[in-house]
Design a protein around this motif. Structure first.
Motif, PDB file in Angstrom:
ATOM      1  N   PHE A  33      32.268  39.721  56.631  1.00 31.02           N
ATOM      2  CA  PHE A  33      32.342  38.259  56.631  1.00 31.02           C
ATOM      3  C   PHE A  33      31.987  37.812  55.217  1.00 31.02           C
ATOM      4  O   PHE A  33      30.840  37.898  54.798  1.00 31.02           O
ATOM      5  CB  PHE A  33      31.349  37.712  57.662  1.00 31.02           C
ATOM      6  CG  PHE A  33      31.420  36.219  57.932  1.00 31.02           C
ATOM      7  CD1 PHE A  33      32.020  35.331  57.042  1.00 31.02           C
ATOM      8  CD2 PHE A  33      30.864  35.703  59.097  1.00 31.02           C
ATOM      9  CE1 PHE A  33      32.080  33.973  57.309  1.00 31.02           C
ATOM     10  CE2 PHE A  33      30.907  34.340  59.372  1.00 31.02           C
ATOM     11  CZ  PHE A  33      31.512  33.474  58.475  1.00 31.02           C
ATOM     12  N   SER A  34      32.996  37.372  54.506  1.00 25.98           N
ATOM     13  CA  SER A  34      32.794  37.007  53.104  1.00 25.98           C
ATOM     14  C   SER A  34      32.772  35.491  52.967  1.00 25.98           C
ATOM     15  O   SER A  34      33.546  34.795  53.613  1.00 25.98           O
ATOM     16  CB  SER A  34      33.948  37.602  52.299  1.00 25.98           C
ATOM     17  OG  SER A  34      33.974  37.111  50.993  1.00 25.98           O
ATOM     18  N   HIS A  35      31.875  34.961  52.144  1.00 27.50           N
ATOM     19  CA  HIS A  35      31.919  33.520  51.855  1.00 27.50           C
ATOM     20  C   HIS A  35      31.429  33.240  50.441  1.00 27.50           C
ATOM     21  O   HIS A  35      30.893  34.139  49.780  1.00 27.50           O
ATOM     22  CB  HIS A  35      31.203  32.703  52.935  1.00 27.50           C
ATOM     23  CG  HIS A  35      29.714  32.863  53.006  1.00 27.50           C
ATOM     24  ND1 HIS A  35      28.874  32.207  52.156  1.00 27.50           N
ATOM     25  CD2 HIS A  35      28.928  33.591  53.841  1.00 27.50           C
ATOM     26  CE1 HIS A  35      27.616  32.509  52.466  1.00 27.50           C
ATOM     27  NE2 HIS A  35      27.629  33.346  53.484  1.00 27.50           N
ATOM     28  N   SER A  70      30.272  34.452  46.838  1.00 30.49           N
ATOM     29  CA  SER A  70      31.435  35.059  46.169  1.00 30.49           C
ATOM     30  C   SER A  70      31.156  36.478  45.680  1.00 30.49           C
ATOM     31  O   SER A  70      31.796  36.935  44.726  1.00 30.49           O
ATOM     32  CB  SER A  70      31.904  34.197  44.986  1.00 30.49           C
ATOM     33  OG  SER A  70      32.074  32.860  45.347  1.00 30.49           O
ATOM     34  N   TYR A  73      34.509  38.247  47.080  1.00 31.82           N
ATOM     35  CA  TYR A  73      35.753  37.590  46.644  1.00 31.82           C
ATOM     36  C   TYR A  73      35.503  36.128  46.320  1.00 31.82           C
ATOM     37  O   TYR A  73      34.664  35.485  46.919  1.00 31.82           O
ATOM     38  CB  TYR A  73      36.809  37.635  47.764  1.00 31.82           C
ATOM     39  CG  TYR A  73      37.218  39.019  48.158  1.00 31.82           C
ATOM     40  CD1 TYR A  73      38.043  39.780  47.322  1.00 31.82           C
ATOM     41  CD2 TYR A  73      36.779  39.574  49.353  1.00 31.82           C
ATOM     42  CE1 TYR A  73      38.415  41.063  47.692  1.00 31.82           C
ATOM     43  CE2 TYR A  73      37.155  40.863  49.724  1.00 31.82           C
ATOM     44  CZ  TYR A  73      37.968  41.598  48.888  1.00 31.82           C
ATOM     45  OH  TYR A  73      38.341  42.864  49.244  1.00 31.82           O
ATOM     46  N   ASP A  75      37.392  32.146  45.943  1.00 29.57           N
ATOM     47  CA  ASP A  75      38.171  31.363  46.904  1.00 29.57           C
ATOM     48  C   ASP A  75      39.546  31.928  47.248  1.00 29.57           C
ATOM     49  O   ASP A  75      39.873  32.138  48.395  1.00 29.57           O
ATOM     50  CB  ASP A  75      38.402  29.952  46.362  1.00 29.57           C
ATOM     51  CG  ASP A  75      37.104  29.228  46.132  1.00 29.57           C
ATOM     52  OD1 ASP A  75      36.172  29.435  46.915  1.00 29.57           O
ATOM     53  OD2 ASP A  75      37.030  28.448  45.165  1.00 29.57           O
ATOM     54  N   GLU A  78      39.739  35.632  48.577  1.00 29.82           N
ATOM     55  CA  GLU A  78      39.241  35.945  49.926  1.00 29.82           C
ATOM     56  C   GLU A  78      40.324  35.710  50.979  1.00 29.82           C
ATOM     57  O   GLU A  78      40.422  36.444  51.944  1.00 29.82           O
ATOM     58  CB  GLU A  78      37.928  35.211  50.251  1.00 29.82           C
ATOM     59  CG  GLU A  78      38.016  33.726  50.419  1.00 29.82           C
ATOM     60  CD  GLU A  78      36.709  33.096  50.921  1.00 29.82           C
ATOM     61  OE1 GLU A  78      35.640  33.713  50.853  1.00 29.82           O
ATOM     62  OE2 GLU A  78      36.783  31.937  51.390  1.00 29.82           O
ATOM     63  N   LEU A  82      41.729  38.632  53.444  1.00 30.81           N
ATOM     64  CA  LEU A  82      41.766  38.517  54.913  1.00 30.81           C
ATOM     65  C   LEU A  82      43.140  38.905  55.435  1.00 30.81           C
ATOM     66  O   LEU A  82      43.267  39.642  56.416  1.00 30.81           O
ATOM     67  CB  LEU A  82      41.424  37.091  55.351  1.00 30.81           C
ATOM     68  CG  LEU A  82      41.310  36.925  56.865  1.00 30.81           C
ATOM     69  CD1 LEU A  82      39.948  37.403  57.352  1.00 30.81           C
ATOM     70  CD2 LEU A  82      41.539  35.501  57.311  1.00 30.81           C
ATOM     71  N   VAL A  87      38.879  42.188  54.391  1.00 30.55           N
ATOM     72  CA  VAL A  87      37.750  41.566  55.103  1.00 30.55           C
ATOM     73  C   VAL A  87      38.312  41.060  56.429  1.00 30.55           C
ATOM     74  O   VAL A  87      39.523  40.886  56.568  1.00 30.55           O
ATOM     75  CB  VAL A  87      37.104  40.375  54.341  1.00 30.55           C
ATOM     76  CG1 VAL A  87      36.319  40.814  53.139  1.00 30.55           C
ATOM     77  CG2 VAL A  87      38.129  39.321  53.984  1.00 30.55           C
ATOM     78  N   LEU A  90      36.240  34.980  57.572  1.00 28.14           N
ATOM     79  CA  LEU A  90      35.935  34.047  56.483  1.00 28.14           C
ATOM     80  C   LEU A  90      35.646  32.682  57.093  1.00 28.14           C
ATOM     81  O   LEU A  90      36.003  32.426  58.244  1.00 28.14           O
ATOM     82  CB  LEU A  90      37.139  33.857  55.551  1.00 28.14           C
ATOM     83  CG  LEU A  90      37.834  35.016  54.877  1.00 28.14           C
ATOM     84  CD1 LEU A  90      39.097  34.498  54.182  1.00 28.14           C
ATOM     85  CD2 LEU A  90      36.922  35.669  53.861  1.00 28.14           C
ATOM     86  N   PRO A  92      36.535  29.491  55.075  1.00 30.92           N
ATOM     87  CA  PRO A  92      36.876  28.696  53.889  1.00 30.92           C
ATOM     88  C   PRO A  92      36.806  27.200  54.185  1.00 30.92           C
ATOM     89  O   PRO A  92      36.979  26.770  55.329  1.00 30.92           O
ATOM     90  CB  PRO A  92      38.321  29.100  53.580  1.00 30.92           C
ATOM     91  CG  PRO A  92      38.630  30.256  54.458  1.00 30.92           C
ATOM     92  CD  PRO A  92      37.704  30.190  55.615  1.00 30.92           C
ATOM     93  N   TYR A 239      34.495  23.515  57.370  1.00 33.94           N
ATOM     94  CA  TYR A 239      35.099  24.846  57.375  1.00 33.94           C
ATOM     95  C   TYR A 239      35.875  25.177  58.639  1.00 33.94           C
ATOM     96  O   TYR A 239      35.584  24.641  59.701  1.00 33.94           O
ATOM     97  CB  TYR A 239      33.988  25.893  57.237  1.00 33.94           C
ATOM     98  CG  TYR A 239      33.051  25.579  56.104  1.00 33.94           C
ATOM     99  CD1 TYR A 239      33.482  25.721  54.790  1.00 33.94           C
ATOM    100  CD2 TYR A 239      31.766  25.097  56.339  1.00 33.94           C
ATOM    101  CE1 TYR A 239      32.658  25.407  53.727  1.00 33.94           C
ATOM    102  CE2 TYR A 239      30.930  24.778  55.289  1.00 33.94           C
ATOM    103  CZ  TYR A 239      31.370  24.933  53.988  1.00 33.94           C
ATOM    104  OH  TYR A 239      30.558  24.611  52.949  1.00 33.94           O
TER     105      TYR A 239
END
Ligand code: LMR
Length: 336
Positions: A33-35, A70, A73, A75, A78, A82, A87, A90, A92, A239
């Motif tokens: 889970f990337s943010h 980040s 990744y 913006d 990412e 996905l 990943v 997310l 976003p 989001y």
């Protein structure tokens, strides 16, 4: 059985037990889970909360790796990550979906379209919100939920009260055409930058100002490089929590059901903490004494609204007149 025979059968039992242990504890399913924001933000805390309950409730069968700030990744990357499956999850900002080809999400960027969280929830928790998430499926993405952040402030190194004050100011925006028009309508020069680059761009003068909810401003220390913060609440930032559709469909059904329950609870958690986090961040900015907070008079705010209405006029057709109309019906937007 003699001692030798006893050892032999014990050894056989151990040999048999080994593969059974291996079968009983397979490697956990990993969800990355990337943010892009700090941990102590509405999104950061909610991602961590989702991790906690998901790992507990799946009893370790799922491992959620949260990568904030980040780390993994930026913006744009990412979204690509996905879709490629690098990943799995997310969240976003809704302002970042148009480059995917789902420009309907820019309805959330229209200035002054929501007066408060109640109006926003009529959309995010209602049929229009569900309809928008559905549009992601054609891109190989499944939208699981909306998570709140909050209403934006505008910051710069000069007080921003009137459109006159915006003239020539280079303002950082997210990759949204609506936000581009919003800034241009005030006389500013908008510039798209990744979130991770904003602090440095402000510090070095690459841009003069920006907009974000207070929780993002404060946790990125933007207030330390911005002398003035106008409490304009001129727009919303929130989001959509999204997953790679193929990955989600491939999960064991029982796991998917548990994760859906966790997402429901994490969404409630997210929407409970968002307002408080933003209020606390604003109090902290004030206490720091680094930026001066500016409150607009009702007349000044009315001028912003009327001026920025240009973004509604210019983008309704592109976003989709039906979507915009449905949101107006839910929130009662009126430019005057
Ligand atoms: C921004 O780029 O300003 C925001 O989208 C960051 C975020 O995810 O809240």
């Amino acid at each position: 059985m003699n001692l030798k025979g006893c050892f032999k059968s014990l050894a056989m039992m151990a040999a048999l037990a080994l593969p059974m242990t291996a079968i009983a504890a397979p490697a956990p399913i990993v969800i990355k889970f990337s943010h892009v924001v700090a941990q102590h933000t509405p999104k950061g805390q909610s991602a961590d909360y989702f991790k906690k309950i998901a790992e507990e409730r799946t009893k370790g069968r799922v491992k959620i790796e949260v990568y904030p700030n980040s780390q993994l990744y930026k913006d744009k990357e990412e979204m690509e990550a996905l879709q490629l499956g690098a990943v799995q999850m997310l969240a976003p900002s809704l302002a970042k979906f148009a480059p995917l080809g789902v420009k309907e999400f820019e309805v959330f960027d229209l200035p002054f379209i929501f007066d408060n969280y109640q109006e926003l929830h009529k959309v995010t928790q209602g049929p229009v919100g569900a309809k928008l998430l559905k549009k992601l499926e054609a891109k190989g993405i499944l939208g699981l939920a909306y998570w709140d952040n909050g209403f934006k402030v505008m910051s710069a190194n000069k007080p921003l009260k009137t459109p006159e004050d915006f003239k020539g100011q280079k303002m950082r925006i997210q990759s949204s055409k609506v936000l581009d028009t919003q800034m241009r309508s005030m006389g500013a020069n908008p510039q798209v930058l990744a979130f991770s680059e904003v602090y440095q761009a402000l510090q070095t003068g690459v841009v003069n100002g920006t907009e974000n909810p207070p929780s993002n401003l404060y946790t990125q220390k933007m207030h330390e490089v911005q002398k003035y913060v106008t409490l304009s609440d001129h727009g919303y930032l929130g989001y959509a929590v999204i997953v790679n559709k193929k990955f989600w469909a491939g999960l064991p059904a029982d796991i998917r059901t548990i994760l859906e329950g966790c997402m429901k609870d994490a969404t409630k958690y997210a929407n409970d903490v968002a307002k408080k986090d933003n209020d606390d961040a604003l109090a902290a900015v004030k206490k720091s004494g680094r930026s001066q907070l500016i409150t607009l008079t009702p007349q000044e705010r009315a001028v912003w609204k009327k001026t920025m209405d240009k973004a509604h006029k210019e983008h309704t057709a592109r976003i989709g007149a039906d979507v915009v109309k449905e949101v107006y019906a839910a929130t009662g937007y009126n430019p005057n």
